[in-house]
Design an enzyme around this catalytic site. Structure first.
Site, short mmCIF file in Angstrom:
data_model
loop_
_atom_site.label_atom_id
_atom_site.label_comp_id
_atom_site.label_asym_id
_atom_site.label_seq_id
_atom_site.Cartn_x
_atom_site.Cartn_y
_atom_site.Cartn_z
N LYS A 176 -0.69 7.46 -16.87
CA LYS A 176 0.41 8.26 -16.41
C LYS A 176 1.60 8.09 -17.36
O LYS A 176 2.19 9.39 -17.39
CB LYS A 176 0.75 7.59 -15.26
CG LYS A 176 -0.06 7.98 -13.93
CD LYS A 176 0.30 7.57 -12.49
CE LYS A 176 -0.73 7.86 -11.55
NZ LYS A 176 -0.20 7.66 -10.03
N ALA A 196 5.39 3.43 -12.74
CA ALA A 196 4.86 2.48 -11.97
C ALA A 196 3.66 3.05 -10.97
O ALA A 196 3.45 4.01 -10.86
CB ALA A 196 5.82 1.90 -10.98
N ASP A 197 2.79 2.20 -10.71
CA ASP A 197 1.74 2.58 -9.99
C ASP A 197 1.07 1.24 -9.10
O ASP A 197 0.99 0.03 -9.66
CB ASP A 197 0.28 2.92 -10.84
CG ASP A 197 -0.69 3.69 -10.02
OD1 ASP A 197 -0.48 4.97 -9.50
OD2 ASP A 197 -1.87 3.25 -9.64
N THR A 198 0.88 1.55 -7.90
CA THR A 198 0.66 0.68 -6.93
C THR A 198 -0.63 0.75 -6.20
O THR A 198 -1.13 2.03 -5.92
CB THR A 198 1.74 0.68 -5.77
OG1 THR A 198 2.92 0.45 -6.34
CG2 THR A 198 1.56 -0.57 -4.90
#
EC number: 3.6.1.9
Length: 209
Positions: free
Chosen positions: A66, A87-89
């Site tokens: 991303k 950010a990725d969760t």
């Protein structure tokens, strides 16, 4: 003093549409510009799992992908140089990755799986500096214990619409807080942007705040 000090940047590009991440950057006092995908970009395709992929590897890989897509977007749009933050969760339990629920039934199934148990919330962070270099990504890991909950209570929560668009089908800062017995880790990381790691990465990328 060094002859040529690295320039500082008054803002960062935030490649996220999450209101929670914007609120958390506001909390740090970081100025940001949104770098949203174009309508023809298939951002969701980047979240596809690879066969047998471990949750840690998955969330870091997706986050970096991303970030690279966001940097390409910045260049294509001819925007001024500045670092890019992504950010990725994801939520994981029993080695399985629980992403965003596809529908109400999927959300209810996820919540039922979490009820009465402890799961991990992983948030990966990636920053591409103003020169286009990817900085070493960071990973925040937190453990969240859900209290046992009746299916009816979980169904009522799903009916609020809050689970949709959220990894693991819940928002800890919202109504799902009634199910959270305890956490071990970063509350901001569970929300989607671990502030300790974020501040360190942004300072390393010479973002002024």
């Amino acid at each position: 003093m060094p002859e040529h000090a690295a320039p500082s940047y008054p803002f960062v590009y935030l490649a996220s549409q999450s209101p929670r991440r914007r609120e958390l950057l506001d909390q740090l006092g970081v100025r940001y510009e949104l770098l949203a995908p174009a309508p023809d970009e298939d951002a969701e395709a980047l979240e596809a799992e690879l066969p047998g992929e471990a949750p840690d590897h998955y969330v870091l890989r997706v986050c970096v992908a991303k970030a690279q897509a966001a940097r390409a977007r910045l260049v294509a749009r001819g925007l001024p140089a500045a670092p890019v933050l992504v950010a990725d969760t994801t939520v994981t339990i029993d080695g399985a990755i629980l992403g965003k629920p596809a529908d109400a039934a999927d959300a209810l199934a996820m919540l039922a799986r979490l009820a009465g148990r402890t799961h991990d919330v992983l948030t990966a962070l990636a920053v591409i500096d103003a020169t286009g270099e990817l900085m070493p990504p960071a990973l925040s890991r937190s453990a969240v214990r859900f209290a046992p909950a009746a299916r009816e209570a979980l169904a009522r929560y799903v009916e609020t619409g809050e689970p949709f668009g959220k990894a693991g089908a819940y928002a800890i800062q919202g109504r799902a807080a009634e199910f959270v017995e305890r956490i071990d880790g970063s509350h901001s990381g569970i929300m989607g942007l671990p502030l300790f790691e974020t501040a360190a990465l942004l300072r390393a990328a010479h973002v002024a705040f």
